[in-house]
Design a protein around this motif. Structure first.
Motif, PDB file in Angstrom:
ATOM      1  N   ARG A 186      32.802  30.689  41.277  1.00 23.27           N
ATOM      2  CA  ARG A 186      32.710  32.067  40.782  1.00 23.27           C
ATOM      3  C   ARG A 186      33.964  32.867  41.125  1.00 23.27           C
ATOM      4  N   GLY A 187      34.639  32.498  42.208  1.00 23.69           N
ATOM      5  CA  GLY A 187      35.896  33.161  42.520  1.00 23.69           C
ATOM      6  C   GLY A 187      36.928  32.966  41.424  1.00 23.69           C
ATOM      7  N   VAL A 188      37.029  31.742  40.923  1.00 21.69           N
ATOM      8  CA  VAL A 188      37.962  31.480  39.827  1.00 21.69           C
ATOM      9  C   VAL A 188      37.570  32.289  38.598  1.00 21.69           C
ATOM     10  N   ARG A 189      36.282  32.370  38.297  1.00 20.14           N
ATOM     11  CA  ARG A 189      35.839  33.156  37.138  1.00 20.14           C
ATOM     12  C   ARG A 189      36.172  34.635  37.307  1.00 20.14           C
ATOM     13  N   ILE A 190      35.977  35.145  38.517  1.00 21.27           N
ATOM     14  CA  ILE A 190      36.295  36.552  38.774  1.00 21.27           C
ATOM     15  C   ILE A 190      37.773  36.819  38.515  1.00 21.27           C
ATOM     16  N   PHE A 191      38.632  35.953  39.036  1.00 19.31           N
ATOM     17  CA  PHE A 191      40.065  36.144  38.859  1.00 19.31           C
ATOM     18  C   PHE A 191      40.474  36.010  37.392  1.00 19.31           C
ATOM     19  N   GLU A 192      39.857  35.088  36.673  1.00 18.52           N
ATOM     20  CA  GLU A 192      40.165  34.962  35.243  1.00 18.52           C
ATOM     21  C   GLU A 192      39.820  36.245  34.509  1.00 18.52           C
ATOM     22  N   ARG A 193      38.675  36.824  34.842  1.00 20.96           N
ATOM     23  CA  ARG A 193      38.254  38.072  34.192  1.00 20.96           C
ATOM     24  C   ARG A 193      39.196  39.227  34.565  1.00 20.96           C
ATOM     25  N   LEU A 194      39.510  39.362  35.844  1.00 16.89           N
ATOM     26  CA  LEU A 194      40.389  40.450  36.258  1.00 16.89           C
ATOM     27  C   LEU A 194      41.772  40.302  35.648  1.00 16.89           C
ATOM     28  N   SER A 195      42.273  39.076  35.605  1.00 17.10           N
ATOM     29  CA  SER A 195      43.593  38.860  35.026  1.00 17.10           C
ATOM     30  C   SER A 195      43.613  39.250  33.559  1.00 17.10           C
ATOM     31  N   GLU A 196      42.564  38.890  32.836  1.00 18.33           N
ATOM     32  CA  GLU A 196      42.492  39.217  31.415  1.00 18.33           C
ATOM     33  C   GLU A 196      42.362  40.720  31.208  1.00 18.33           C
ATOM     34  N   ASP A 197      41.480  41.354  31.967  1.00 12.03           N
ATOM     35  CA  ASP A 197      41.241  42.794  31.800  1.00 12.03           C
ATOM     36  C   ASP A 197      42.429  43.638  32.255  1.00 12.03           C
ATOM     37  N   MET A 198      43.010  43.250  33.379  1.00  9.64           N
ATOM     38  CA  MET A 198      44.020  44.095  34.014  1.00  9.64           C
ATOM     39  C   MET A 198      45.445  43.773  33.586  1.00  9.64           C
TER      40      MET A 198
END
Length: 399
Positions: A287-299
């Motif tokens: 889930r950490g990898v998923r969180i970072f993927e989402r933040l990278s895409e959004d931010m």
């Protein structure tokens, strides 16, 4: 006005997907961790900290300690001396691979276990105890508070240390580690057993993101050249044999640990940390990898997606009659939007109308747009009027 950023982070956690993966079963203490714990923290280089989830839960730092102890070794001995003992080449190997140069005996890089044991042995000190005191003090300064060792985790790891002991002995046979290899091994296991939480890790990452200067204390903890080297090695080696996928999909310097912790440092902007104990086959938090993927895409955090050049996004904030005008310019991403929101939070307006003047704004990325829309609504909820001056239609004011 309450900042919407913690609500955004909570929404990210809610939507990071069902958890799969397994806890680290090679360390008995970690195998007993609560698999449902989940948290994320974002620290800006200006010192703001935003959190969601289980960010106060303390957990052993594990391999996230590696870039910081490597930094301390570089600060102590200099680049040439450390390079003579530890290479900086991506290995493509798992974290515990026996990966030594057949000619020199050097580990491939300081992010795998062999390189990390070598780095611990390079930290200067009068004896092994003093050397670890310096490691603990250094990591504590990065976190901004005094950290301690989880002795139960330390003993748990030492009971299963056979492979790492073999690595330490191999390093000694090549004179990469001097003295008793058991000293470097125990020092390495102790550094992995330091207790941290997501807030600590985000601030440590933000210190790297700010060039080695702690965002709150203002102390230069890491020299600028050392900081650059550490971020470079994290970029190419921090995610082990998943480093290529990570840089393609997320695109920021990062380091993971088998306790489920994960940090990322985006230079000049933010440090991010997540915590979720279940791991993928590479030893990275699912889930950490998923969180970072989402933040990278959004931010817009990917290093290969830099913002357009421009001056500070906040051109001015001034009053015109019963209006408070906030004039922005340039390219607005997360860190710029956060600075504007923080200003409104710290110095609330009492004017009847708040005007966002975007006449000089080139673009607003998705997460900044979401933040401004939430700010728009919260200002309305506070009884204020909101006007958006947007001649180039970079912002849709419809809520």
């Amino acid at each position: 006005m309450k900042s919407p950023i913690p609500d955004y982070l909570a929404e990210v956690l809610d939507n990071c997907g069902a958890d799969s993966g397994e806890r680290a079963d090679h360390i008995p203490q970690l195998a007993a961790a609560d698999p449902d714990l989940l948290g994320v923290a974002v620290a800006t280089v200006s010192g703001s900290l935003y959190t969601a989830g289980d960010t106060d839960v303390e957990v052993s730092i594990q391999s996230v300690s590696k870039p910081f102890v490597y930094a301390l070794a570089l600060c102590d001995l200099g680049t040439d001396a450390v390079d003579a003992k530890i290479d900086v080449e991506p290995s493509g190997d798992a974290f515990n691979e026996i990966s030594l140069d057949p000619r020199t005996g050097r580990p491939s890089n300081p992010m795998i276990n062999a390189g990390a044991i070598a780095a611990n042995g390079l930290v200067t000190g009068n004896d092994p105890g003093h050397r670890f005191e310096r490691v603990l003090d250094f990591v504590s300064r990065l976190a901004g508070r005094q950290l301690v060792v989880d002795e139960e985790v330390y003993e748990s790891e030492m009971s299963q240390v056979y492979r790492n002991r073999a690595l330490a002995n191999l390093l000694r046979s090549h004179d990469i580690v001097s003295g008793d290899p058991e000293d470097a091994l125990r020092g390495y296991i102790r550094q992995c057993s330091i207790l941290v939480n997501c807030k600590d890790l985000a601030m440590m990452a933000a210190t790297l993101a700010s060039g080695g200067v702690h965002p709150i204390s203002g102390e230069r903890v890491v020299g600028a050249q050392v900081n650059r080297r550490v971020l470079s090695v994290m970029t190419t080696c921090g995610m082990y044999d998943a480093a290529g996928d990570w840089m393609t999909n997320v695109g920021i310097p990062a380091k993971s640990g088998v306790s489920g912790v994960l940090i990322g440092a985006l230079p000049g902007q933010v440090g991010v940390a997540s915590f979720s104990p279940r791991l993928d086959p590479h030893g990275n938090s699912v889930r950490g990898v998923r969180i970072f993927e989402r933040l990278s895409e959004d931010m817009g955090m990917h290093m290969m997606e830099p913002p357009q050049p421009g001056r500070s996004v906040l051109r001015s904030r001034h009053r015109q009659g019963d209006q408070e005008v906030i004039e922005l310019e340039g390219t607005v991403q997360f860190s710029q939007a956060e600075a504007v929101v923080r200003g409104l939070d710290e110095q609330p307006t009492d004017q009847g109308t708040v005007v966002f003047d975007l006449s000089r704004v080139y673009s607003i990325n998705d997460v900044a747009l979401k933040i401004f829309r939430e700010v728009h609504q919260r200002l309305l909820d506070d009884g204020l009027q909101v006007e958006v001056r947007d001649p180039d239609h970079v912002y849709d004011s419809a809520i």
